[in-house]
Design a protein around this motif. Structure first.
Motif: not given
Length: 277
Positions: A8, A62, A51, A76, A6
């Motif tokens: 960001v 993201v 997220l 997610r 992930v």
């Protein structure tokens, strides 16, 4: 940050007349547990919602597993502060409904068996046929945890899921989540106000300055050995140095840094520290 599972990348959230946070950069590696800690008003929940794909950032993006987040996804899963169960469904039906969204062609009997297996993993076999109104607060959150893990998400997102519970129930569920995340090698991101919760669960702890105009100030690497249990956490070498470092940030440094970041501060490379290591 492109190597992270992930990534960001420079996200900000602004509203008319106010900037909640600005220029956040951080990564989460596959199988890593990351906690975000900061005072109310720094935008922790907003970061988690971005997220999750429930909100869009004002700037930045993201990237998850090489793809930009465009909206919510079953990849997610979110465990909310409130249990977010459907009150007309039993515990089993709540979990089975999530499974049916992930596996649209799964037969009903198989959905039921998979839901009961997920409830068994969190110790709720006897409560499978009960509706949320018949469950305690801790049991409702266990159903939410079972539902999240049942769909085998690529990433688990948690929005202070234990903050409304009594201390004994909270501690038991923290240990439960730590076990489940470890068993599944789950990538996880949690926001919390509880310093000991972050120390118990996280591999890295992200510290935010006070809002508005909050920034990511520091990345604390948790070097305490696993497995960790809440009852014995305070006995681990390095625990007190780690806890005091985070508390000092929350009590003093977060406020001072909000008034003015160092001249050489780089949002893409928040300093990484290992207290007590």
């Amino acid at each position: 940050m492109n190597h992270a599972y992930v990534s960001v990348e420079g996200i900000a959230r602004r509203y008319p007349g106010a900037t909640i946070f600005e220029d956040l950069w951080f990564g989460v590696n596959r199988g890593e547990f990351v906690c975000l800690v900061g005072h109310s008003g720094c935008g922790k929940t907003t970061v988690l919602n971005i997220l999750a794909g429930l909100e869009k950032p004002s700037d930045g993006e993201v990237i998850v597993d090489g793809q930009a987040i465009e909206g919510p996804s079953l990849d997610r899963a979110v465990i909310f502060q409130g249990h977010a169960l459907m009150p007309w469904m039993t515990a089993e039906q709540n979990v089975a409904f999530a499974l049916s969204c992930r596996h649209k062609d799964m037969p009903r009997a198989q959905l039921r068996d998979a839901a009961r297996e997920a409830l068994e993993r969190v110790g709720l076999t006897a409560a499978a046929d009960k509706k949320p109104s018949q469950l305690s607060g801790g049991m409702k959150q266990r159903v939410g945890i079972a539902r999240a893990f049942a769909i085998a998400p690529k990433m688990l997102l948690m929005d202070e899921p234990f903050s409304a519970l009594d201390a004994l129930t909270r501690g038991a569920l923290q240990d439960e989540v730590a076990r489940l995340v470890s068993e599944a090698d789950q990538t996880a991101f949690m926001i919390t106000h509880d310093v000991d919760e972050a120390i118990l669960l996280a591999d890295r702890i992200l510290l935010m300055t006070n809002g508005p105009d909050a920034r990511l100030a520091e990345v604390v690497v948790n070097t305490l050995p696993r497995p960790r249990m809440r009852a014995t956490l305070h006995k681990l070498p390095g625990y007190h140095a780690l806890r005091e470092h985070i508390l000092d940030f929350l009590i003093t440094r977060s406020r001072l840094m909000a008034q003015g970041l160092p001249a050489d501060w780089n949002p893409r490379h928040a300093p990484e520290v290992r207290p007590g290591a």
